[in-house]
Design a protein around this motif. Structure first.
Motif, short mmCIF file in Angstrom:
data_model
loop_
_atom_site.label_atom_id
_atom_site.label_comp_id
_atom_site.label_asym_id
_atom_site.label_seq_id
_atom_site.Cartn_x
_atom_site.Cartn_y
_atom_site.Cartn_z
N CYS A 43 1.24 -1.40 0.45
CA CYS A 43 0.05 0.31 0.00
C CYS A 43 0.97 0.82 -0.01
N ASP A 44 0.69 1.88 0.81
CA ASP A 44 2.24 3.45 1.48
C ASP A 44 3.13 3.28 1.78
N THR A 69 6.99 5.47 5.12
CA THR A 69 4.75 5.92 5.23
C THR A 69 5.21 7.71 4.23
N SER A 72 0.02 10.93 2.68
CA SER A 72 -0.89 11.34 1.89
C SER A 72 -1.54 12.24 2.47
N ILE A 78 -4.36 8.09 -0.04
CA ILE A 78 -3.63 7.51 -0.86
C ILE A 78 -3.43 7.63 -2.35
N ALA A 83 2.01 6.55 -4.34
CA ALA A 83 2.27 5.66 -3.81
C ALA A 83 3.60 4.70 -4.02
N HIS A 86 6.91 7.05 -4.01
CA HIS A 86 7.17 6.75 -3.14
C HIS A 86 7.62 5.21 -3.02
N SER A 122 2.19 -0.45 -5.54
CA SER A 122 2.56 -0.21 -4.94
C SER A 122 3.53 -2.10 -4.96
N ASN A 215 -2.11 10.86 9.02
CA ASN A 215 -1.37 9.67 7.76
C ASN A 215 -2.37 8.48 8.44
#
Length: 399
Positions: A43-44, A69, A72, A78, A83, A86, A122, A215
């Protein structure tokens, strides 16, 4: 050069020195000590861990556990493309830092990485990086099911002894809400799922409606409630919140979760500008939202137990894991409501409840040692991967 497991027809590299047996009973060579590099990017959160599998019979030692993390907060949620970028920017430096801190660059014997489910962009950030390392180092790779990591992580401290199979897990996160019966490492049955959004997603969205920011919005709402429990439980601004999928108009109770109606109810309750509500009123609303969502979890879990007595007469262990599983109020309610049904309750440590690479490393160890499986280098991320299809997805290598 490859050899073939005759019953599975999966290819396996020779001389991969891993402990255990393949799922078809073929013996693999055992070793007593090795290190594991684990990566989680579903995910993030970009997560990296190095585990030291010191010896058979002892729990692995966490040598390092790193996380970056994506911020966002300004986006209100998100954004998948952000992501993905990132993970692209952080995975290399984070792995390099982990290897330097643990002096493990030449000692890694197994690479474990989240293959799914999750956001494809991701997932690819971590999976592609892990495949590159597996090629460069000539080491085996294990592509791990994200929710299996949450499910198995309580077993790490006992080196896989407890909870013993069969056990039931309540997996509660921003993307999933499941009741899972695990009969063995490779055999899982979904007893209850959500028909719409996950409990963590509902908590986040409801919290955002009443002005909670950050977050980890649900976690921030829990902290906001606990700052002043007297205000939170004062009953200010009473809300009419639903009890979804209950027995209505003669309809039988449904063994499913539903969390979208809570967001609708919160929006309907906010009849005036948010800034006109006092902090006391907002704290009371936060408490009511959290209690109602958790009561829904409790109600449906109790229904599942009631409707399937044959299963639960054999199951004595309950695991609660996933990001929402770190909530102390939920843990308290579970133990209060279900102490008559379960002998033992298992909650991972706080940092291991949310997404992390340690759980991916441990799940990879269990898969490799107990099922004798690794993963082909040509696999792709799996956006949707039911736990019931853990071993049927393409790409497993049987040694």
């Amino acid at each position: 050069m490859f050899r073939i497991c005759p019953k599975s027809m999966h290819f396996a590299r020779p001389n991969v020195r891993r402990p255990g047996f393949c799922v078809h009973g073929h013996v693999a060579m055992a070793i007593r000590h090795y290190k594991v590099l684990a990566i989680e990017t579903s995910c993030d959160d970009t997560c990296v861990a190095v585990l030291d599998r010191r010896e058979n019979g002892a729990a692995p030692q966490i040598l390092t556990h790193l996380k970056e993390t994506l911020d966002s907060q300004r986006d209100g949620g998100i954004i998948p493309t952000r992501a993905h970028l990132h993970h692209q920017r952080t995975i290399g430096p984070l792995v390099n830092r982990a290897l330097q801190e643990t002096k493990s660059r030449d000692d890694i014997e197994l690479i474990c990485v989240t293959r799914g489910p999750g956001m494809p962009g991701s997932l690819s950030g971590g999976l592609d990086f892990a495949k590159g390392l597996a090629v460069a180092w000539n080491k085996p790779l294990v592509g791990v099911h994200h929710m299996l990591g949450h499910l198995l992580i309580p077993r790490m401290q006992s080196n896989g002894a407890a909870p013993s199979f069969p056990f039931v897990s309540l997996l509660v996160s921003g993307g999933h809400t499941l009741v899972v019966l695990s009969r063995s490492l490779g055999q899982h049955e979904i007893l209850c799922d959500t028909i719409d959004i996950a409990v963590g997603d509902s908590l986040d969205k409801c919290a955002r409606e009443i002005g909670i920011r950050g977050n980890m919005i649900a976690k921030n709402m829990e902290s906001f409630i606990n700052e002043n429990l007297d205000e939170a439980t004062s009953g200010a601004s009473p809300m009419n919140l639903p009890s979804p999928l209950r027995n209505q108009n003669g309809r039988m109770n449904v063994q499913k979760f539903s969390f979208a109606p809570f967001l609708t109810a919160v929006r309907q309750h906010l009849e005036r500008d948010l800034h006109s509500y006092s902090e006391r009123e907002r704290r009371s609303m936060a408490f009511q939202i959290q209690e109602s969502l958790f009561d829904h979890l409790i109600t449906k879990l109790r229904l599942v137990i009631t409707m399937q007595p044959d299963i639960f007469s054999q199951v004595k262990h309950l695991v609660c894991s996933g990001g929402v599983g770190a909530n102390k109020r939920l843990q308290e309610k579970l133990q209060t409501e279900f102490s008559d049904f379960f002998d033992s309750f298992y909650y991972p440590e706080l940092e291991l409840c949310t997404d992390n690479a340690v759980m991916i490393g441990w799940a990879g160890i269990e898969i490799n040692e107990n099922l004798g499986l690794t993963t082909e280098l040509g696999v792709s991320p799996v956006k949707k991967w039911p736990l019931t299809e853990l071993l049927t997805v393409e790409g497993w290598i049987c040694r």
